[in-house]
Motif scaffolding. Structure first.
Motif, PDB file in Angstrom:
ATOM      1  N   SER A  36      47.092  42.610  33.219  1.00 16.61           N
ATOM      2  CA  SER A  36      46.507  43.871  33.669  1.00 16.61           C
ATOM      3  C   SER A  36      45.895  43.703  35.059  1.00 16.61           C
ATOM      4  CB  SER A  36      45.476  44.365  32.657  1.00 16.61           C
ATOM      5  OG  SER A  36      44.435  43.417  32.546  1.00 16.61           O
ATOM      6  N   GLY A  37      45.094  42.659  35.277  1.00 18.84           N
ATOM      7  CA  GLY A  37      44.489  42.392  36.579  1.00 18.84           C
ATOM      8  C   GLY A  37      43.609  43.532  37.032  1.00 18.84           C
ATOM      9  N   ARG A  38      42.818  43.275  38.045  1.00 21.51           N
ATOM     10  CA  ARG A  38      41.990  44.339  38.608  1.00 21.51           C
ATOM     11  C   ARG A  38      41.952  44.182  40.116  1.00 21.51           C
ATOM     12  NH1 ARG A  38      38.991  47.245  35.495  1.00 21.51           N
ATOM     13  NH2 ARG A  38      37.547  47.772  37.162  1.00 21.51           N
ATOM     14  N   PRO A  39      41.944  45.288  40.853  1.00 22.91           N
ATOM     15  CA  PRO A  39      41.784  45.169  42.295  1.00 22.91           C
ATOM     16  C   PRO A  39      40.341  44.795  42.626  1.00 22.91           C
ATOM     17  CG  PRO A  39      41.882  47.482  41.647  1.00 22.91           C
ATOM     18  CD  PRO A  39      42.087  46.672  40.396  1.00 22.91           C
ATOM     19  N   ASP A  40      40.137  44.117  43.728  1.00 23.34           N
ATOM     20  CA  ASP A  40      38.789  43.807  44.205  1.00 23.34           C
ATOM     21  C   ASP A  40      38.759  44.184  45.688  1.00 23.34           C
ATOM     22  OD1 ASP A  40      36.315  42.856  44.765  1.00 23.34           O
ATOM     23  OD2 ASP A  40      36.755  40.734  44.350  1.00 23.34           O
ATOM     24  N   VAL A  41      38.281  45.368  45.955  1.00 21.98           N
ATOM     25  CA  VAL A  41      38.438  45.960  47.284  1.00 21.98           C
ATOM     26  C   VAL A  41      37.138  45.896  48.081  1.00 21.98           C
ATOM     27  CG1 VAL A  41      38.799  48.165  48.468  1.00 21.98           C
ATOM     28  CG2 VAL A  41      40.337  47.481  46.625  1.00 21.98           C
ATOM     29  N   ALA A  42      37.231  45.441  49.314  1.00 26.36           N
ATOM     30  CA  ALA A  42      36.076  45.440  50.221  1.00 26.36           C
ATOM     31  C   ALA A  42      36.479  46.120  51.528  1.00 26.36           C
ATOM     32  CB  ALA A  42      35.611  44.016  50.489  1.00 26.36           C
ATOM     33  N   VAL A  43      35.586  46.929  52.086  1.00 25.69           N
ATOM     34  CA  VAL A  43      35.842  47.619  53.344  1.00 25.69           C
ATOM     35  C   VAL A  43      34.878  47.065  54.390  1.00 25.69           C
ATOM     36  CG1 VAL A  43      35.989  49.861  54.503  1.00 25.69           C
ATOM     37  CG2 VAL A  43      36.408  49.698  52.041  1.00 25.69           C
ATOM     38  N   ARG A  44      35.395  46.720  55.567  1.00 26.65           N
ATOM     39  CA  ARG A  44      34.519  46.135  56.603  1.00 26.65           C
ATOM     40  C   ARG A  44      35.011  46.475  58.007  1.00 26.65           C
ATOM     41  NH1 ARG A  44      37.776  41.630  57.763  1.00 26.65           N
ATOM     42  NH2 ARG A  44      38.922  40.885  55.952  1.00 26.65           N
ATOM     43  N   ASP A  45      34.219  46.039  58.989  1.00 27.73           N
ATOM     44  CA  ASP A  45      34.566  46.167  60.412  1.00 27.73           C
ATOM     45  C   ASP A  45      34.937  47.601  60.812  1.00 27.73           C
ATOM     46  OD1 ASP A  45      34.269  43.428  60.411  1.00 27.73           O
ATOM     47  OD2 ASP A  45      36.414  43.031  60.212  1.00 27.73           O
ATOM     48  N   ALA A  46      34.145  48.574  60.355  1.00 31.97           N
ATOM     49  CA  ALA A  46      34.443  49.973  60.701  1.00 31.97           C
ATOM     50  C   ALA A  46      33.845  50.308  62.068  1.00 31.97           C
ATOM     51  CB  ALA A  46      33.899  50.904  59.631  1.00 31.97           C
ATOM     52  N   VAL A  47      34.704  50.702  62.985  1.00 31.94           N
ATOM     53  CA  VAL A  47      34.246  51.064  64.341  1.00 31.94           C
ATOM     54  C   VAL A  47      34.828  52.424  64.742  1.00 31.94           C
ATOM     55  CG1 VAL A  47      33.890  48.725  65.224  1.00 31.94           C
ATOM     56  CG2 VAL A  47      36.141  49.783  65.435  1.00 31.94           C
ATOM     57  N   ILE A  48      34.039  53.142  65.536  1.00 36.00           N
ATOM     58  CA  ILE A  48      34.478  54.434  66.075  1.00 36.00           C
ATOM     59  C   ILE A  48      34.377  54.334  67.596  1.00 36.00           C
ATOM     60  CG2 ILE A  48      34.040  56.923  66.172  1.00 36.00           C
ATOM     61  CD1 ILE A  48      32.516  56.646  63.520  1.00 36.00           C
TER      62      ILE A  48
END
Lengths: 164, 226
Positions: A36-48
């Motif tokens: 089944s597994g699971r995603p492990d999501v991280a969001v970083r380095d957001a620039v505008i």
């Protein structure tokens, strides 16, 4: 025979741990967990990058999925309530640039998706005046991982925007 | 294209972005009986520049553009002898154009002397929205020295053809009135000899421009016009 030497603790969620347990054939539960597994999501380095109009601004960021299953980015919104669209610029072999709206973005297991100039980006509609150093909270809605927060920083450093 | 480069997105874009021009250059060389069998898309042949050196240089356009004051502007005569960077975009462009313009503005702010006086020409191809006034407001966000030009669609088409750049495509308006604008993403560099020997793809950094601009001012280009 009881598998008495197998400690009764929660099975690790990461794929690597699953493979280790599976190969030792200690617990069928562990193997099932792998499938089944699971995603492990991280969001970083957001620039505008400081936008040139008040009508729209582009956000570039990185999404890393270190888990054992794919996840799908379904949409983005901003703390101040502006509309945000997922867009992708395509540059053809002759150099012609075009842009299209993207419904969703799949983040495969173990993969990192980098949104960058000339590729995927989040387009914020009517962000108003944004100056170097300003910060904006973004919410990214994933199919399995739920909503992830990330703070996007407005920058006039284009070498940073284009990536080291 | 070499496989080892395919993994490097930047290098790939850089090479692919000027592939069409490079191919034209290679054909011209062959027609002239040049010994060189090198394709202009080979990065090793780019003389250390961050752009792609053309096998055959391009002349400054003499199309009937109009500047942001509404006055006629002939690029060939108005910028003659001056290092000039020329790009085609539109004022509502959210990704490619602001990156180009900000990188160029940032580069020129950090330079002194002749290279700091490099001319930057931005041609607005979205003729409905890119009025002279809209162009001025847009470019002033980054530099009052940036030259903004517009023209009728057929004039822009003709200039792009002459410069061997891909044509502009304006999509049909959607329900909300928005429409797609497709435009060339390259930057042409016209050197003091009034020719463009080199085309820069999308993604060139400020530090690369800072290295290239002084070299572009003084580079002794081989005479390929005979």
């Amino acid at each position: 025979m009881r598998v008495s030497d197998s400690p009764r603790r929660p099975q690790p969620a990461t794929a690597r741990a699953c493979i280790r347990i599976g190969s030792l054939a200690l617990a069928s539960i562990g193997i099932a967990g792998c499938v089944s597994g699971r995603p492990d999501v991280a969001v970083r380095d957001a620039v505008i990058p400081v936008p040139m109009t008040a009508d729209s601004a582009s956000v570039y960021l990185t999404i890393e999925n270190s888990g054992g299953a794919d996840d799908v980015l379904k949409g983005v919104s901003a703390s101040s309530g502006q509309l945000a669209h997922l867009h992708e610029t395509a540059i053809e072999s002759d150099g012609r640039a075009s842009m299209r709206a993207v419904g969703t973005v799949r983040i495969k297991a173990g993969e990192t998706v980098r949104m960058e100039p000339g590729g995927l980006h989040v387009m914020l509609m009517n962000p108003g005046e944004l100056a170097d150093g300003d910060q904006l909270q973004l919410y990214l809605a994933f199919e399995k991982s739920g909503v992830k927060h990330v703070k996007a920083t407005v920058t006039d450093d284009y070498d940073e925007v284009l990536g080291g | 294209m070499r496989d080892s480069r395919m993994g490097n997105r930047r290098a790939f874009l850089r090479t692919a972005g000027v592939a069409a021009l490079g191919a034209v250059g290679a054909v011209s060389l062959a027609a002239c009986g040049d010994e060189s069998d090198s394709a202009a898309t080979n990065e090793d042949d780019n003389l250390g520049f961050a752009g792609t050196v053309l096998g055959y240089p391009l002349a400054r356009p003499s199309a009937a553009f109009v500047d942001t004051s509404g006055a006629p502007f002939n690029v060939a005569t108005e910028t003659a002898g001056k290092l000039t960077l020329m790009l085609f975009g539109y004022t509502s462009c959210p990704d490619v154009c602001p990156v180009h313009l900000n990188v160029l503005a940032g580069t020129l702010e950090d330079l002194h002397g002749r290279e700091a006086r490099t001319k930057v020409i931005f041609v607005g191809v979205d003729t409905k929205r890119d009025t002279p006034e809209a162009m001025r407001t847009y470019l002033d966000q980054r530099s009052p020295d940036f030259i903004g030009l517009t023209a009728a669609p057929d004039v822009i088409d003709e200039a792009l053809k002459q410069l061997m750049l891909p044509s502009v495509i304006i999509g049909e308006p959607r329900a909300d009135g928005s429409y797609v604008v497709e435009h060339p993403s390259q930057i042409l560099a016209f050197t003091p000899d009034d020719l463009c020997h080199i085309v820069y793809p999308f993604g060139v950094r400020e530090n690369e421009w800072r290295t290239d601009l002084p070299r572009l001012l003084d580079y002794d280009w081989p005479d390929t016009t005979r």
